[in-house]
Design a protein around this motif. Sequence first.
Motif, mmCIF file in Angstrom:
data_model
loop_
_atom_site.group_PDB
_atom_site.id
_atom_site.type_symbol
_atom_site.label_atom_id
_atom_site.label_comp_id
_atom_site.label_asym_id
_atom_site.label_seq_id
_atom_site.Cartn_x
_atom_site.Cartn_y
_atom_site.Cartn_z
ATOM 1 N N TYR A 85 43.617 33.581 31.763
ATOM 2 C CA TYR A 85 42.224 33.262 32.068
ATOM 3 C C TYR A 85 41.709 32.165 31.141
ATOM 4 N N GLU A 181 46.213 39.336 40.861
ATOM 5 C CA GLU A 181 45.858 38.027 40.316
ATOM 6 C C GLU A 181 46.741 36.947 40.925
ATOM 7 N N TYR A 183 48.049 33.128 40.409
ATOM 8 C CA TYR A 183 48.208 32.141 39.349
ATOM 9 C C TYR A 183 48.612 30.786 39.929
ATOM 10 N N ALA A 225 45.163 31.689 35.699
ATOM 11 C CA ALA A 225 44.533 32.506 36.734
ATOM 12 C C ALA A 225 43.556 31.641 37.525
#
Length: 311
Positions: A85, A181, A183, A225
């Motif tokens: 993040y 998530e 990526y 992310a």
Amino acid sequence: MSSQFKPGKNTVEFKSGGDKVAAHLFLPDDYEAGKKYPATVVTPPVTGVKEQTGGLYAETLSKKGFAALVFDPRGWGESEGKPGYLIPEWLLRDVRSAVDFIRTLDVTDTNNVFNTGICMGSGWAMYETAFDTRVNAVAMISPYLIELDTPLTLLGAEGYRNLVVKGLTDAAQASFDTGEEVYIKPVPETEEEIKAAPEPIYVGMRDYYLPGKPGDVPTWKNQVAANSQYSLYGFSIFNYTKLFDPIPIYLAYGDEAVSNPGAIRFANEVKPEKVTVIEGADHFDLYWRPEHVEKISNEVAEFFKGHMQGS
């Protein structure tokens, strides 16, 4: 606490936002327990970890008499947090927490604490310094200062929306739909990824971060992310330039760096006290080439020493 430290690299950790932040504290070669040293926090580039250029500058500055702390931002390297993040508020909190931490150490002369930032970390370090009277001065090394002018000039508003914004939107929707998530790679690896890179600096990252290159270390991952990108692109240090007048600023960049537009704009608008332009150097040359690291570190050390206060 000083009795636990030794000259050179010391592994330490501190808390930021409730998460553990992994860090290295570099102390001078002639370090003596009980003695206090001027200190600097070194903020690494975006996606960077403490074993890369941030650690190199921290180690080099320690050899010039400083206690130098470099850290893995939350979500990166060995630190806790949401992996990959890049939220400006979180990153800024990490820099502030690093300053908080280094001032608690017995090795630190708390009257003489400084910030050093590299690449996008320059912006984080500059912002933190603007809002922290405990910090005497700041050094910005090879700054990449986010401004939408560059991608908009390259792609146009429609191209930027269709290429960059759509890609982030699709990834965010996929993350919401699957609960997992999503990526994206900050450093392009394939020809297709190179063509899709929104700015030249991302292509340049290949020469530092990919396997076999100077920044190839086990703790670094080529993933960001997608859900964190919106706020990252919305942050600009240029929104705060009116706050910088009282702050001693050192700025260094290569005259062939693709990040030059932001560095030159900053130099023209803010007028740092000391500006060094490295001839024949690109953005990433300043990350690791010994001649550049040594020259800049010497200048930063002298600049900081020129802004030390009485203990």
